[in-house]
Design an enzyme around this catalytic site. Structure first.
Site, PDB file in Angstrom:
ATOM      1  N   HIS A  99     -27.576  34.230   8.209  1.00 47.47           N
ATOM      2  CA  HIS A  99     -26.875  34.417   6.937  1.00 47.47           C
ATOM      3  C   HIS A  99     -27.295  33.335   5.951  1.00 47.47           C
ATOM      4  O   HIS A  99     -27.647  32.226   6.349  1.00 47.47           O
ATOM      5  CB  HIS A  99     -25.357  34.406   7.109  1.00 47.47           C
ATOM      6  CG  HIS A  99     -24.844  33.211   7.868  1.00 47.47           C
ATOM      7  ND1 HIS A  99     -24.934  33.128   9.231  1.00 47.47           N
ATOM      8  CD2 HIS A  99     -24.271  32.073   7.449  1.00 47.47           C
ATOM      9  CE1 HIS A  99     -24.419  31.975   9.644  1.00 47.47           C
ATOM     10  NE2 HIS A  99     -24.012  31.300   8.569  1.00 47.47           N
ATOM     11  N   HIS A 101     -25.957  31.047   2.901  1.00 45.69           N
ATOM     12  CA  HIS A 101     -24.795  30.552   2.141  1.00 45.69           C
ATOM     13  C   HIS A 101     -25.204  30.403   0.682  1.00 45.69           C
ATOM     14  O   HIS A 101     -26.274  29.848   0.388  1.00 45.69           O
ATOM     15  CB  HIS A 101     -24.382  29.147   2.608  1.00 45.69           C
ATOM     16  CG  HIS A 101     -23.825  29.070   3.987  1.00 45.69           C
ATOM     17  ND1 HIS A 101     -22.472  28.964   4.232  1.00 45.69           N
ATOM     18  CD2 HIS A 101     -24.440  29.048   5.189  1.00 45.69           C
ATOM     19  CE1 HIS A 101     -22.282  28.871   5.545  1.00 45.69           C
ATOM     20  NE2 HIS A 101     -23.445  28.933   6.150  1.00 45.69           N
TER      21      HIS A 101
HETATM   22  P1  5GP Z   1     -22.704  28.643   9.715  1.00 41.20           P
HETATM   23  O1  5GP Z   1     -21.952  27.388  10.103  1.00 41.20           O
HETATM   24  O2  5GP Z   1     -23.027  29.485  10.923  1.00 41.20           O
HETATM   25  O3  5GP Z   1     -23.888  28.377   8.836  1.00 41.20           O
HETATM   26  O4  5GP Z   1     -21.729  29.447   8.792  1.00 41.20           O
HETATM   27  C1  5GP Z   1     -20.741  30.303   9.260  1.00 41.20           C
HETATM   28  C2  5GP Z   1     -19.788  30.508   8.106  1.00 41.20           C
HETATM   29  O5  5GP Z   1     -19.002  31.626   8.401  1.00 41.20           O
HETATM   30  C3  5GP Z   1     -18.846  29.316   7.875  1.00 41.20           C
HETATM   31  O6  5GP Z   1     -18.981  28.846   6.540  1.00 41.20           O
HETATM   32  C4  5GP Z   1     -17.474  29.914   8.139  1.00 41.20           C
HETATM   33  O7  5GP Z   1     -16.473  29.412   7.273  1.00 41.20           O
HETATM   34  C5  5GP Z   1     -17.696  31.403   7.936  1.00 41.20           C
HETATM   35  N1  5GP Z   1     -16.827  32.252   8.731  1.00 41.20           N
HETATM   36  C6  5GP Z   1     -16.482  32.072  10.038  1.00 41.20           C
HETATM   37  N2  5GP Z   1     -15.688  33.064  10.453  1.00 41.20           N
HETATM   38  C7  5GP Z   1     -15.507  33.889   9.380  1.00 41.20           C
HETATM   39  C8  5GP Z   1     -14.768  35.101   9.186  1.00 41.20           C
HETATM   40  O8  5GP Z   1     -14.107  35.632  10.083  1.00 41.20           O
HETATM   41  N3  5GP Z   1     -14.821  35.670   7.951  1.00 41.20           N
HETATM   42  C9  5GP Z   1     -15.551  35.104   6.932  1.00 41.20           C
HETATM   43  N4  5GP Z   1     -15.533  35.745   5.749  1.00 41.20           N
HETATM   44  N5  5GP Z   1     -16.258  33.980   7.077  1.00 41.20           N
HETATM   45  C10 5GP Z   1     -16.238  33.367   8.285  1.00 41.20           C
END
Ligand code: 5GP
Ligand code: ZN
Length: 113
Positions: A99, A101
């Protein structure tokens, strides 16, 4: 597959969906780190950027373009924004569905923590 973002894309887990097309979905991050914090999700499951290969080149470009299009639509492109792809554990990745951001609405420092 037991993947949170695949479930969100399928509509099995609710999320605030802000944009979608054949290849990606943009949702609002549940724990925003900036006034605007959204995630660009490819519909196709890929664990992380580390798993991408030459056949994913169009999809990777598409994710970045949709982040840029979102920024222009929402009116913060000129002010600026931050695009981040956390990759694997040291990169801070917590959800293993690739993903992008997109963060905006405040200044960001570099390097990030
Ligand atoms: P990563 O740390 O993998 O780069 O980002 C994962 C992101 O997903 C985090 O910013 C976290 O807040 C978001 N996230 C985790 N669980 C959920 C969810 O159930 N719904 C949404 N909309 N975002 C989520
Ligand atoms: Zn997935």
């Amino acid at each position: 597959m037991d993947c949170l973002f695949c479930k969100i894309i399928a509509g099995d887990i609710p999320a605030q969906r802000l944009y979608e097309d054949d290849e990606c979905v943009i949702i609002r991050d549940i724990e925003p780190q900036a006034p605007t914090h959204v995630l660009v999700l490819p519909r196709t499951h890929l664990d992380s950027l580390d798993k991408a290969s030459a056949s994913d080149d169009k999809l990777l470009g598409k994710l970045l373009l949709e982040a840029a299009n979102f920024a222009r639509r929402e009116g913060f492109a000129d002010a600026g924004y931050r695009v981040v792809i956390n990759t694997n554990v040291d990169g801070g990745q917590t959800v293993f569905h690739l993903h992008v951001h997109l963060l905006a609405g405040r200044p960001f420092i570099f390097p990030p923590g």
